[in-house]
Scaffold this motif. Sequence first.
Motif, short mmCIF file in Angstrom:
data_model
loop_
_atom_site.label_atom_id
_atom_site.label_comp_id
_atom_site.label_asym_id
_atom_site.label_seq_id
_atom_site.Cartn_x
_atom_site.Cartn_y
_atom_site.Cartn_z
N GLU A 218 -45.05 -15.38 56.65
CA GLU A 218 -44.30 -15.01 57.86
C GLU A 218 -42.85 -15.46 57.73
O GLU A 218 -41.92 -14.73 58.09
CB GLU A 218 -44.94 -15.66 59.09
CG GLU A 218 -46.29 -15.11 59.47
CD GLU A 218 -46.20 -13.73 60.11
OE1 GLU A 218 -45.15 -13.42 60.72
OE2 GLU A 218 -47.18 -12.97 60.01
N TRP A 219 -42.65 -16.67 57.21
CA TRP A 219 -41.31 -17.21 57.04
C TRP A 219 -40.48 -16.32 56.11
O TRP A 219 -39.33 -16.00 56.40
CB TRP A 219 -41.40 -18.63 56.49
CG TRP A 219 -40.08 -19.31 56.36
CD1 TRP A 219 -39.20 -19.24 55.31
CD2 TRP A 219 -39.46 -20.16 57.33
NE1 TRP A 219 -38.09 -20.00 55.55
CE2 TRP A 219 -38.22 -20.57 56.78
CE3 TRP A 219 -39.84 -20.62 58.58
CZ2 TRP A 219 -37.36 -21.43 57.47
CZ3 TRP A 219 -38.98 -21.47 59.26
CH2 TRP A 219 -37.76 -21.87 58.71
N LYS A 220 -41.06 -15.95 54.98
CA LYS A 220 -40.35 -15.11 54.02
C LYS A 220 -39.93 -13.77 54.64
O LYS A 220 -38.83 -13.30 54.41
CB LYS A 220 -41.23 -14.86 52.80
CG LYS A 220 -41.36 -16.07 51.88
CD LYS A 220 -42.39 -15.83 50.78
CE LYS A 220 -41.93 -14.80 49.80
NZ LYS A 220 -42.88 -14.68 48.66
N GLN A 221 -40.81 -13.19 55.45
CA GLN A 221 -40.49 -11.92 56.09
C GLN A 221 -39.32 -12.05 57.05
O GLN A 221 -38.53 -11.12 57.21
CB GLN A 221 -41.73 -11.39 56.81
CG GLN A 221 -42.83 -10.93 55.88
CD GLN A 221 -44.10 -10.55 56.63
OE1 GLN A 221 -44.07 -10.26 57.83
NE2 GLN A 221 -45.23 -10.56 55.93
N GLN A 222 -39.18 -13.22 57.67
CA GLN A 222 -38.11 -13.42 58.64
C GLN A 222 -36.82 -13.95 58.02
O GLN A 222 -35.80 -14.03 58.69
CB GLN A 222 -38.58 -14.38 59.74
CG GLN A 222 -39.69 -13.80 60.61
CD GLN A 222 -40.05 -14.71 61.77
OE1 GLN A 222 -39.43 -15.75 61.99
NE2 GLN A 222 -41.07 -14.33 62.53
N HIS A 223 -36.87 -14.33 56.74
CA HIS A 223 -35.69 -14.93 56.10
C HIS A 223 -35.34 -14.20 54.80
O HIS A 223 -34.98 -14.83 53.80
CB HIS A 223 -35.92 -16.43 55.85
CG HIS A 223 -35.99 -17.25 57.10
ND1 HIS A 223 -37.17 -17.39 57.82
CD2 HIS A 223 -35.04 -17.93 57.79
CE1 HIS A 223 -36.93 -18.14 58.88
NE2 HIS A 223 -35.66 -18.47 58.89
N ASN A 224 -35.43 -12.89 54.84
CA ASN A 224 -34.97 -12.04 53.72
C ASN A 224 -35.59 -12.45 52.38
O ASN A 224 -34.91 -12.44 51.34
CB ASN A 224 -33.45 -12.09 53.63
CG ASN A 224 -32.79 -11.54 54.87
OD1 ASN A 224 -33.19 -10.50 55.40
ND2 ASN A 224 -31.78 -12.25 55.38
N GLY A 225 -36.86 -12.82 52.41
CA GLY A 225 -37.57 -13.15 51.18
C GLY A 225 -37.42 -14.57 50.71
O GLY A 225 -38.04 -14.96 49.71
N LEU A 226 -36.58 -15.37 51.38
CA LEU A 226 -36.44 -16.77 51.00
C LEU A 226 -37.73 -17.51 51.35
O LEU A 226 -38.29 -17.34 52.42
CB LEU A 226 -35.27 -17.42 51.73
CG LEU A 226 -33.88 -16.92 51.36
CD1 LEU A 226 -32.83 -17.53 52.26
CD2 LEU A 226 -33.57 -17.21 49.89
N GLY A 227 -38.19 -18.35 50.45
CA GLY A 227 -39.41 -19.08 50.67
C GLY A 227 -39.22 -20.27 51.59
O GLY A 227 -38.13 -20.53 52.12
N LEU A 228 -40.30 -21.01 51.76
CA LEU A 228 -40.35 -22.16 52.67
C LEU A 228 -40.44 -23.44 51.83
O LEU A 228 -41.54 -23.91 51.52
CB LEU A 228 -41.55 -22.02 53.60
CG LEU A 228 -41.79 -23.09 54.67
CD1 LEU A 228 -40.59 -23.22 55.59
CD2 LEU A 228 -43.06 -22.77 55.45
N PRO A 229 -39.32 -24.04 51.44
CA PRO A 229 -39.34 -25.20 50.56
C PRO A 229 -39.69 -26.48 51.33
O PRO A 229 -38.83 -27.21 51.80
CB PRO A 229 -37.90 -25.25 50.02
CG PRO A 229 -37.08 -24.62 51.10
CD PRO A 229 -37.94 -23.61 51.78
N MET A 230 -40.99 -26.74 51.42
CA MET A 230 -41.47 -27.78 52.32
C MET A 230 -41.49 -29.17 51.72
O MET A 230 -41.33 -30.16 52.45
CB MET A 230 -42.88 -27.43 52.82
CG MET A 230 -42.91 -26.44 53.95
SD MET A 230 -44.60 -26.17 54.55
CE MET A 230 -45.10 -27.83 55.00
N ALA A 231 -41.77 -29.30 50.42
CA ALA A 231 -41.96 -30.63 49.84
C ALA A 231 -41.28 -30.71 48.49
O ALA A 231 -41.17 -29.72 47.77
CB ALA A 231 -43.45 -30.94 49.70
#
Length: 332
Positions: A218-231
């Motif tokens: 969901e995050w990638k879809q809302q941020h132009n393909g940028l991933g979610l760098p969590m850790a």
Amino acid sequence: MNGLLTRRQLVGGLGLSAAGVFAGASPRAFAKPATGIEILGAPNGSTIVLLRLLQSGALEASAPGASFRLWRDTDELRAAIVSGRTSLFTTPTHVPANLANRGMPLKLLAILSMGHLFVVSGDAGIASFKDLAGKELVGFFKNDMPDLVFRSIAKGHGMDPDKDMTITYVRTPMEAAQMLAAGRATTAILSEPPATAAIMMAKKEGRILNRAVSLQEEWKQQHNGLGLPMAGIAVHERLIEESPELLAALGAGLPGARDWVMANKAEAGALAEQKMDVKAHMFASALDHFNVVAEGAASLKPGLVAFYEALLALQPEALAGKLPPDSFYLNL
């Protein structure tokens, strides 16, 4: 510290390898291995990559006698950093940014996870984020990073999580997983490996739970393909200056350690059980959902900035009210 552009800060700002630049800085730099260093690990799945690198002996020459232990909260971590007991640790990526913005000389070296958050549910009618409208969910760590990620995604869908659904918060993701597995809740926001634990425990009781929504997708879809760098992995500036050989060993070894973990899930699970207080079979089953990587922070800076901006929009104190400086992002 932030008021002066030191050579270390310039290196980080340019996205160069900290170890590579400081390798030739002075004879003193190479003369000081990080003897007896205590490496702290966050209690999340991606920590297994650094733990594997340590176990393999790849850090023995640059960090002889290094030890490992988990840290449980930011007060414990802060105390270890201030006392000098640690200068290398795995962490949710917002934690070192927060501490750096409060004056601690920390840098983000690498990313180990591109997101491990899911909505897990026994409701077959939930197949997309918008299907959560009107539903009851269990969440954890209210107003902390997992909750803020969920809220940011909800906002992106034009939803208000305080009005369009009902979220009941518990203290830990494992508590939420146990509620879900026991049938005391139908839907929960979970991290990994608790998501896998909930699914496995429910199956034993004859109940079916599914990962209904991947929050990183969901995050990638809302941020132009940028991933979610969590850790990722953070380091203290003194480690960069005094032990560049350890930084070089990390850069050389982390990608291979990541590949070993993904190719040897049972062995990685056994290591996690030994060092991270998690059941081996559960950890091994969860590994495919950790989104484990081993990439330099500077190479993923656009995604990190997008992530930090989203956190700032919802909870400024999560980052002490600002983005970290360009010098914060290092590369392997």
